[in-house]
Write an enzyme that holds these catalytic residues in place. Structure first.
Site, PDB file in Angstrom:
ATOM      1  N   HIS A  87     -10.861   1.045  -2.532  1.00  0.00           N
ATOM      2  CA  HIS A  87     -11.077   1.417  -3.878  1.00  0.00           C
ATOM      3  C   HIS A  87     -11.783   1.559  -5.422  1.00  0.00           C
ATOM      4  O   HIS A  87     -11.668   0.020  -5.351  1.00  0.00           O
ATOM      5  CB  HIS A  87      -9.405   2.355  -5.001  1.00  0.00           C
ATOM      6  CG  HIS A  87      -8.798   0.799  -5.156  1.00  0.00           C
ATOM      7  ND1 HIS A  87      -8.467   0.362  -6.525  1.00  0.00           N
ATOM      8  CD2 HIS A  87      -7.620   0.705  -4.178  1.00  0.00           C
ATOM      9  CE1 HIS A  87      -8.269  -0.699  -6.654  1.00  0.00           C
ATOM     10  NE2 HIS A  87      -7.426  -0.887  -5.356  1.00  0.00           N
ATOM     11  N   GLU A 123      -1.513   0.180  -0.508  1.00  0.00           N
ATOM     12  CA  GLU A 123      -1.129  -0.751  -0.879  1.00  0.00           C
ATOM     13  C   GLU A 123      -0.152  -1.761  -0.229  1.00  0.00           C
ATOM     14  O   GLU A 123       0.989  -1.374   0.314  1.00  0.00           O
ATOM     15  CB  GLU A 123      -1.957  -1.165  -1.772  1.00  0.00           C
ATOM     16  CG  GLU A 123      -1.850  -2.407  -2.373  1.00  0.00           C
ATOM     17  CD  GLU A 123      -2.873  -3.387  -1.605  1.00  0.00           C
ATOM     18  OE1 GLU A 123      -2.632  -3.599   0.282  1.00  0.00           O
ATOM     19  OE2 GLU A 123      -4.146  -3.972  -1.965  1.00  0.00           O
TER      20      GLU A 123
END
Length: 220
Positions: free
Chosen positions: A10, A83
């Protein structure tokens, strides 16, 4: 059968910029991150994707949506691509973690795969989760000969790469993955022998981000 997996981390967030443990906190992209995502979309625009996947956290979804803009292809959001969870440390700067928890901080960077921040995941937990995600995606695209897009996080993509490459969990943090970097892995399966495997073609390529890096470095 051969397919190519395009793995994209990202774009930058305020917490990336401030050096905070982000984990599974749902932080947005900052201005630089949005610019990085747009440039990554331009970089990958010539490619056709058979499928596109992302974590369900907004910094990843926003990055993936910028890459997928103008494409008639659904984006599949997977919680398993999140994550690594940093538990009680999320939102703290790493300087604060080191100052307040020096012994645990050292374990975090000593390739101690069984160590987990309080309330968070260990590297081994993340690795096992990403092994499962890799198996699910490989099974879904077992007969694929196309391009697959996976947009994720620095930790989750490291886990996915090491899983696909059959590397041990200890190797995850030896890989550098910058914001909006592109990594490419070729996966293959021999129909006759049934053998399968993967080969790393490109790692952490940020060549498409030069303009935005220079612009923001100059204060633009």
């Amino acid at each position: 059968m051969n397919s190519r997996w395009f793995l994209v981390r990202h774009g930058e967030t305020p917490w990336n910029d401030e050096g905070r443990a982000q984990g599974q906190s749902d932080t947005p992209l900052n201005a630089r991150g949005r610019a990085q995502a747009a440039l990554t979309g331009t970089r990958l625009m010539p490619l056709e994707f058979e499928a596109a996947y992302s974590s369900d956290l907004q910094r990843v979804v926003s990055t993936a949506e910028a890459i997928m803009a103008g494409r008639d292809l659904p984006l599949v959001k997977m919680k398993s691509l999140r994550e690594k969870a940093f538990g009680e440390w999320e939102g703290m700067t790493f300087e604060e973690v080191e100052r307040n928890h020096p012994t645990m901080f050292r374990r975090l960077f000593d390739e101690d795969v069984d160590f987990a921040p309080p309330g968070g995941e260990s590297d081994n937990d993340l690795y096992i989760r990403m092994q499962s995600a890799a198996k699910e995606l490989l099974a879904t695209h077992a007969d694929s000969e196309g391009n697959i897009l996976v947009v994720g996080h620095g930790g989750s993509l490291r886990g996915l790469i090491t899983s696909l490459m059959d590397m041990p969990a200890e190797y995850m943090w030896r890989l550098r993955l910058s914001n909006c970097s592109v990594t490419v892995i070729n996966t293959f399966r021999d129909d006759d022998s049934g053998a399968s495997g993967a080969a790393l073609e490109l790692l952490n390529d940020t060549s498409h981000l030069g303009d935005v890096i220079n612009e923001f470095a100059a204060g633009g």
